[in-house]
Design an enzyme around this catalytic site. Structure first.
Site, mmCIF file in Angstrom:
data_model
loop_
_atom_site.group_PDB
_atom_site.id
_atom_site.type_symbol
_atom_site.label_atom_id
_atom_site.label_comp_id
_atom_site.label_asym_id
_atom_site.label_seq_id
_atom_site.Cartn_x
_atom_site.Cartn_y
_atom_site.Cartn_z
ATOM 1 N N SER A 138 0.845 -1.196 0.000
ATOM 2 C CA SER A 138 0.000 0.000 0.000
ATOM 3 C C SER A 138 0.879 1.245 0.000
ATOM 4 O O SER A 138 2.013 1.196 0.496
ATOM 5 C CB SER A 138 -0.871 -0.005 1.263
ATOM 6 O OG SER A 138 -1.522 1.231 1.425
ATOM 7 N N TYR A 151 -3.481 -1.567 10.320
ATOM 8 C CA TYR A 151 -3.426 -1.749 8.860
ATOM 9 C C TYR A 151 -2.141 -1.149 8.302
ATOM 10 O O TYR A 151 -1.398 -1.807 7.571
ATOM 11 C CB TYR A 151 -4.641 -1.068 8.219
ATOM 12 C CG TYR A 151 -4.639 -1.132 6.713
ATOM 13 C CD1 TYR A 151 -5.138 -2.246 6.044
ATOM 14 C CD2 TYR A 151 -4.119 -0.082 5.952
ATOM 15 C CE1 TYR A 151 -5.126 -2.313 4.659
ATOM 16 C CE2 TYR A 151 -4.100 -0.147 4.564
ATOM 17 C CZ TYR A 151 -4.607 -1.264 3.926
ATOM 18 O OH TYR A 151 -4.583 -1.337 2.556
#
Ligand SMILES: NC(=O)c1ccc[n+]([C@@H]2O[C@H](COP(=O)([O-])OP(=O)(O)OC[C@H]3O[C@@H](n4cnc5c(N)ncnc54)[C@H](OP(=O)(O)O)[C@@H]3O)[C@@H](O)[C@H]2O)c1
Length: 246
Positions: A138, A151
């Site tokens: 990400s 996360y």
């Protein structure tokens, strides 16, 4: 890499970025297996693409990861591409005594399962001609979004792990590719929570343009291209901007 002639396992392949990756490999002439927890989502995609092979599997559970490896290799002995894509995103307030099981679930799915699947599949991949491992990290691997703290940390861990993996496999035939999405409009975190961001097809097309180039290692786009290449000073500025109160 060539997109045709592979056997590809895409975790979390029934929806979002995983489905976009799975269907592009399929349309290019590869065989594709997908897994996820929701049978209805797997069935939905298989109805549109009957050649897809599917398996219900909860990657939070290590025994189901081992069973997935057994199934995938027996179903498709020439499987040679593992796409570690499955992930969840939870908003967690660390000062509100969050439940440890909730926190651990995110670590287990986003990080532990990827590491575990890599170690489970490497012996098989080493026997293949043109194998690859594709890890989906990400833009938040490089600069955390504080409202999704676990996360962001798992995605930083996946980036770090991918660098070490590539280094350790440098003298083997296994290519190690990191896909680094920016914000993409999917159901990540739950329907309606992630509707902002780049359109899924736009992002997937950009990834597949890049993945076909020789010696590609990291594929980033827009925000993630910026964050993955930024100086520490620039990252500090992005962090302040992204995490500004209100
Ligand atoms: N969308 C973005 O902006 C963005 C940005 C950067 C990175 N990413 C990454 O891209 C990947 C795909 O996310 P997405 O945006 O496409 O969201 P998504 O549509 O929610 O995809 C996540 C997939 O993972 C599967 N999954 C979740 N938990 C699982 C488990 N315990 N076992 C097996 N499968 C599981 C889900 O299927 P089930 O729920 O049916 O299990 C779903 O198909 C994730 O790793 C995410 O972190 C996304």
């Amino acid at each position: 890499m060539e997109l045709s002639g592979h056997g590809v396992l895409v975790t979390g392949g029934a929806t979002g970025i995983g489905a976009a990756i799975a269907t592009r490999f399929l349309k290019a002439g590869s065989d594709v297996l997908i897994c996820g927890r929701r049978a209805d989502k797997l069935r939905e995609l298989q109805e549109r693409y009957p050649q897809l092979r599917t398996r219900v599997c909860d990657l939070e559970d290590p025994t189901q990861r081992v069973a997935l490896r057994g199934w995938a290799i027996s179903e498709f002995p020439s499987l040679d591409v593992l796409v570690n894509n499955a992930g969840i995103q939870q908003r967690i307030q660390l000062a509100d005594e969050p439940d440890w099981d909730l926190i651990h679930r995110e670590i287990a799915v986003n990080f532990e399962s990827h590491v575990h699947l890599v170690t489970l599949f490497i012996p098989h991949l080493l026997r293949c001609q043109q194998p690859a491992i594709i890890n989906v990290s990400s833009g938040l691997s490089f600069v955390p979004l504080a409202r999704v703290p676990i996360y962001s940390a798992t995605k930083a861990a996946i980036h770090s792990f991918t660098l070490s993996l590539r280094q350790q496999l440098r003298d083997t035939p296994i290519d190690v590719i990191e896909v680094i999405p920016p914000g993409v409009n999917t159901d990540l975190g739950g329907p309606g929570l992630h509707t902002w961001g780049v359109a899924l097809d736009e992002f997937a097309n950009a990834v597949f343009d890049e993945v076909q180039k020789p010696d590609v290692r990291e594929i980033a786009y827009q925000f993630s291209a910026e964050s993955s290449r930024a100086s520490r000073e620039a990252l500090d500025a992005i962090f302040e901007r992204m995490n500004a109160p209100g």
